[in-house]
Design a protein around this motif. Structure first.
Motif, PDB file in Angstrom:
ATOM      1  N   LEU A 169       0.848  -1.184   0.000  1.00 58.03           N
ATOM      2  CA  LEU A 169       0.000   0.000   0.000  1.00 58.03           C
ATOM      3  C   LEU A 169       0.889   1.242   0.000  1.00 58.03           C
ATOM      4  CD1 LEU A 169      -2.868   1.152   0.154  1.00 58.03           C
ATOM      5  CD2 LEU A 169      -2.729   0.966   2.647  1.00 58.03           C
ATOM      6  N   VAL A 170       0.649   2.124  -0.954  1.00 57.71           N
ATOM      7  CA  VAL A 170       1.512   3.293  -1.132  1.00 57.71           C
ATOM      8  C   VAL A 170       0.730   4.570  -0.860  1.00 57.71           C
ATOM      9  CG1 VAL A 170       3.030   4.535  -2.719  1.00 57.71           C
ATOM     10  CG2 VAL A 170       2.813   2.042  -2.896  1.00 57.71           C
ATOM     11  N   LEU A 171       1.318   5.422  -0.043  1.00 68.11           N
ATOM     12  CA  LEU A 171       0.770   6.756   0.214  1.00 68.11           C
ATOM     13  C   LEU A 171       1.605   7.783  -0.528  1.00 68.11           C
ATOM     14  CD1 LEU A 171      -1.104   8.683   1.880  1.00 68.11           C
ATOM     15  CD2 LEU A 171       0.729   8.721   3.594  1.00 68.11           C
ATOM     16  N   THR A 172       0.954   8.604  -1.360  1.00 64.14           N
ATOM     17  CA  THR A 172       1.609   9.710  -2.037  1.00 64.14           C
ATOM     18  C   THR A 172       0.795  10.978  -1.783  1.00 64.14           C
ATOM     19  OG1 THR A 172       0.395   9.578  -4.132  1.00 64.14           O
ATOM     20  CG2 THR A 172       2.300   8.106  -3.866  1.00 64.14           C
ATOM     21  N   PRO A 173       1.334  12.150  -2.098  1.00 55.83           N
ATOM     22  CA  PRO A 173       0.542  13.369  -1.941  1.00 55.83           C
ATOM     23  C   PRO A 173      -0.740  13.362  -2.756  1.00 55.83           C
ATOM     24  CG  PRO A 173       2.858  13.915  -2.139  1.00 55.83           C
ATOM     25  CD  PRO A 173       2.739  12.448  -2.432  1.00 55.83           C
ATOM     26  N   GLU A 174      -0.777  12.532  -3.826  1.00 55.66           N
ATOM     27  CA  GLU A 174      -1.955  12.459  -4.680  1.00 55.66           C
ATOM     28  C   GLU A 174      -3.000  11.473  -4.179  1.00 55.66           C
ATOM     29  OE1 GLU A 174       1.136  14.439  -6.227  1.00 55.66           O
ATOM     30  OE2 GLU A 174       1.279  12.253  -5.991  1.00 55.66           O
ATOM     31  N   GLY A 175      -2.643  10.629  -3.216  1.00 52.41           N
ATOM     32  CA  GLY A 175      -3.599   9.651  -2.709  1.00 52.41           C
ATOM     33  C   GLY A 175      -2.933   8.337  -2.385  1.00 52.41           C
ATOM     34  N   THR A 176      -3.741   7.288  -2.218  1.00 54.53           N
ATOM     35  CA  THR A 176      -3.231   5.956  -1.892  1.00 54.53           C
ATOM     36  C   THR A 176      -3.386   5.029  -3.091  1.00 54.53           C
ATOM     37  OG1 THR A 176      -5.374   5.275  -0.984  1.00 54.53           O
ATOM     38  CG2 THR A 176      -3.786   6.244   0.545  1.00 54.53           C
ATOM     39  N   HIS A 177      -2.490   4.045  -3.145  1.00 55.28           N
ATOM     40  CA  HIS A 177      -2.465   3.125  -4.272  1.00 55.28           C
ATOM     41  C   HIS A 177      -2.156   1.723  -3.748  1.00 55.28           C
ATOM     42  CE1 HIS A 177      -1.690   6.781  -6.822  1.00 55.28           C
ATOM     43  NE2 HIS A 177      -1.032   7.141  -5.741  1.00 55.28           N
ATOM     44  N   TRP A 178      -2.965   0.759  -4.131  1.00 57.44           N
ATOM     45  CA  TRP A 178      -2.640  -0.634  -3.852  1.00 57.44           C
ATOM     46  C   TRP A 178      -1.802  -1.175  -5.007  1.00 57.44           C
ATOM     47  CZ3 TRP A 178      -2.664  -3.354   0.377  1.00 57.44           C
ATOM     48  CH2 TRP A 178      -3.562  -3.056   1.410  1.00 57.44           C
ATOM     49  N   LEU A 179      -0.672  -1.791  -4.689  1.00 56.27           N
ATOM     50  CA  LEU A 179       0.150  -2.474  -5.682  1.00 56.27           C
ATOM     51  C   LEU A 179      -0.029  -3.970  -5.459  1.00 56.27           C
ATOM     52  CD1 LEU A 179       3.454  -0.390  -5.631  1.00 56.27           C
ATOM     53  CD2 LEU A 179       1.317   0.037  -6.863  1.00 56.27           C
ATOM     54  N   GLU A 180      -0.716  -4.606  -6.379  1.00 51.15           N
ATOM     55  CA  GLU A 180      -1.083  -6.003  -6.192  1.00 51.15           C
ATOM     56  C   GLU A 180      -0.096  -6.928  -6.891  1.00 51.15           C
ATOM     57  OE1 GLU A 180      -5.091  -6.427  -7.517  1.00 51.15           O
ATOM     58  OE2 GLU A 180      -5.913  -5.119  -5.964  1.00 51.15           O
ATOM     59  N   ALA A 181       0.141  -8.077  -6.269  1.00 53.07           N
ATOM     60  CA  ALA A 181       1.022  -9.088  -6.852  1.00 53.07           C
ATOM     61  C   ALA A 181       0.725 -10.426  -6.200  1.00 53.07           C
ATOM     62  CB  ALA A 181       2.487  -8.729  -6.655  1.00 53.07           C
ATOM     63  N   PRO A 182       0.811 -11.522  -6.956  1.00 50.43           N
ATOM     64  CA  PRO A 182       0.648 -12.836  -6.335  1.00 50.43           C
ATOM     65  C   PRO A 182       1.822 -13.131  -5.415  1.00 50.43           C
ATOM     66  CG  PRO A 182       1.380 -13.058  -8.618  1.00 50.43           C
ATOM     67  CD  PRO A 182       1.058 -11.610  -8.409  1.00 50.43           C
ATOM     68  N   ARG A 183       1.556 -13.869  -4.354  1.00 49.54           N
ATOM     69  CA  ARG A 183       2.638 -14.246  -3.441  1.00 49.54           C
ATOM     70  C   ARG A 183       3.529 -15.292  -4.104  1.00 49.54           C
ATOM     71  NH1 ARG A 183       3.371 -13.323   1.670  1.00 49.54           N
ATOM     72  NH2 ARG A 183       1.237 -12.546   1.882  1.00 49.54           N
ATOM     73  N   ILE A 184       4.825 -15.050  -4.082  1.00 46.50           N
ATOM     74  CA  ILE A 184       5.789 -16.001  -4.633  1.00 46.50           C
ATOM     75  C   ILE A 184       6.147 -16.996  -3.532  1.00 46.50           C
ATOM     76  CG2 ILE A 184       7.997 -16.273  -5.798  1.00 46.50           C
ATOM     77  CD1 ILE A 184       5.952 -14.528  -7.291  1.00 46.50           C
ATOM     78  N   GLN A 185       5.898 -18.261  -3.780  1.00 50.52           N
ATOM     79  CA  GLN A 185       6.216 -19.289  -2.797  1.00 50.52           C
ATOM     80  C   GLN A 185       7.702 -19.623  -2.881  1.00 50.52           C
ATOM     81  OE1 GLN A 185       4.036 -20.143  -0.528  1.00 50.52           O
ATOM     82  NE2 GLN A 185       2.440 -18.911  -1.526  1.00 50.52           N
ATOM     83  N   THR A 186       8.488 -19.024  -2.005  1.00 50.62           N
ATOM     84  CA  THR A 186       9.933 -19.219  -2.021  1.00 50.62           C
ATOM     85  C   THR A 186      10.500 -19.019  -0.630  1.00 50.62           C
ATOM     86  OG1 THR A 186      12.020 -18.383  -2.937  1.00 50.62           O
ATOM     87  CG2 THR A 186      10.263 -16.775  -2.626  1.00 50.62           C
ATOM     88  N   ARG A 187      11.592 -19.685  -0.344  1.00 48.71           N
ATOM     89  CA  ARG A 187      12.318 -19.451   0.903  1.00 48.71           C
ATOM     90  C   ARG A 187      13.319 -18.310   0.746  1.00 48.71           C
ATOM     91  NH1 ARG A 187      17.592 -21.297   1.149  1.00 48.71           N
ATOM     92  NH2 ARG A 187      18.292 -22.429  -0.705  1.00 48.71           N
ATOM     93  N   SER A 188      13.473 -17.812  -0.474  1.00 49.04           N
ATOM     94  CA  SER A 188      14.542 -16.855  -0.774  1.00 49.04           C
ATOM     95  C   SER A 188      14.072 -15.422  -0.587  1.00 49.04           C
ATOM     96  CB  SER A 188      15.053 -17.084  -2.202  1.00 49.04           C
ATOM     97  OG  SER A 188      15.589 -18.376  -2.333  1.00 49.04           O
ATOM     98  N   LEU A 189      13.941 -15.016   0.677  1.00 43.10           N
ATOM     99  CA  LEU A 189      13.472 -13.676   1.015  1.00 43.10           C
ATOM    100  C   LEU A 189      14.558 -12.826   1.670  1.00 43.10           C
ATOM    101  CD1 LEU A 189       9.978 -14.682   2.430  1.00 43.10           C
ATOM    102  CD2 LEU A 189      10.450 -13.649   0.196  1.00 43.10           C
ATOM    103  N   HIS A 190      15.751 -13.375   1.806  1.00 38.58           N
ATOM    104  CA  HIS A 190      16.854 -12.657   2.436  1.00 38.58           C
ATOM    105  C   HIS A 190      17.195 -11.413   1.623  1.00 38.58           C
ATOM    106  CE1 HIS A 190      20.427 -11.967   4.763  1.00 38.58           C
ATOM    107  NE2 HIS A 190      21.242 -12.204   3.753  1.00 38.58           N
ATOM    108  N   GLY A 191      17.120 -10.250   2.252  1.00 39.47           N
ATOM    109  CA  GLY A 191      17.475  -9.012   1.576  1.00 39.47           C
ATOM    110  C   GLY A 191      16.409  -8.433   0.673  1.00 39.47           C
ATOM    111  N   SER A 192      15.187  -8.948   0.748  1.00 35.58           N
ATOM    112  CA  SER A 192      14.146  -8.453  -0.156  1.00 35.58           C
ATOM    113  C   SER A 192      13.791  -6.998   0.128  1.00 35.58           C
ATOM    114  CB  SER A 192      12.898  -9.340  -0.083  1.00 35.58           C
ATOM    115  OG  SER A 192      12.393  -9.411   1.243  1.00 35.58           O
TER     116      SER A 192
END
Length: 266
Positions: A188-211
């Motif tokens: 969820l993004v807040l900008t001076p112009e309003g809010t925006h949902w950025l949608e994406a499917p969840r990636i099933q992975t153990r590789s989240l280090h440093g994301s």
């Protein structure tokens, strides 16, 4: 097109997946020239953080002087800052040289769950660095720490939290929803112009280090190329999703592996 000069201000990761390593790989993959200033040396790998040692103030100042006096920095990504003195030093240089884009990843908790800063580090992030940033990218536990509240457990709770994050002194907030359960990983993004949902499917992975480091660096590297911040943030999220999709090709480490920063190249 004029080249983008990217600066990472962060700690190390000897395993190569987070911190300075992730920042430099991300910026390079996205076509920016990457420089770096180290704030701390960490002993960590994909399984967790073992030790953290902050660098002396004189050495951090010397690094900042060497970079800013020589290179016209376009965008800055600030990562791990563990004390008030370092935060004030970074703020001094940001205010003196006025880079066009500053992205702060309020690093306080590692993916392994390890706390990376104490109360001094918390105040350094909230009171000194957030007000000089153009974009902040907290995950849900970090947002809860910043506001001294419970971790959101739903998208509705994220929406309720967002305006409060906007009062901390930064115009653009990217509240990352990856800690929620379910088939989607929406931010969820807040900008001076309003809010925006950025949608994406969840990636099933153990590789989240440093994301978190990777997403913040991608935003910083892409901001100079777009007319509006939300366009850069959308592209950065797409890059992040693809890096996670390709992460298992690397097969790095015994714990949470890194994203594949160069997924489009090799």
């Amino acid at each position: 097109m004029r080249s983008t000069h990217f600066l990472s201000i962060a700690g190390t990761d000897p395993s190569g997946g987070a911190g300075q390593s992730a920042d430099l790989k991300t910026a390079s993959a996205l076509g920016a020239y990457a420089s770096s200033v180290l704030t701390a040396v960490l002993a960590q790998n994909t399984c967790g953080v073992r030790e953290v040692m902050a660098l002396p103030q004189a050495l951090i100042r010397a690094q900042l002087e060497a970079v800013f006096e020589d290179i016209a920095i376009t965008c800055v990504k600030i990562g791990m800052v563990s004390d008030l003195a370092t935060a004030n030093l970074i703020r001094e240089f940001i205010e003196r040289y006025r880079p066009a884009h500053v992205v702060l990843d309020p690093v306080m908790v590692a993916k392994s769950g390890d706390m990376l800063v104490d109360r001094d580090g918390f105040h350094a992030v909230r009171d000194v660095l957030i007000p000089i940033a153009d974009v902040i990218t907290p995950n849900l536990p970090e947002a809860a720490v910043l506001l001294d509240t419970d971790i959101p457990a739903s998208h509705e709770a994220m929406e309720a939290m967002l305006p409060k994050l906007g009062t901390l002194g930064c115009d653009i907030v990217v509240l990352k929803g990856g800690y929620l359960k379910g088939d989607v990983s929406n931010d969820l993004v807040l900008t001076p112009e309003g809010t925006h949902w950025l949608e994406a499917p969840r990636i099933q992975t153990r590789s989240l280090h440093g994301s978190g480091c990777t997403l913040a660096s991608a935003i910083a590297a892409l901001l100079p190329r777009h007319d509006t911040p939300i366009e850069a943030i959308r592209e950065a999220k797409t890059y992040m999703s693809r890096a996670l999709e390709a992460a298992e090709r690397l097969d790095i480490g015994k714990g949470q592996g890194p994203a594949h920063h160069f997924h489009a190249w090799w």
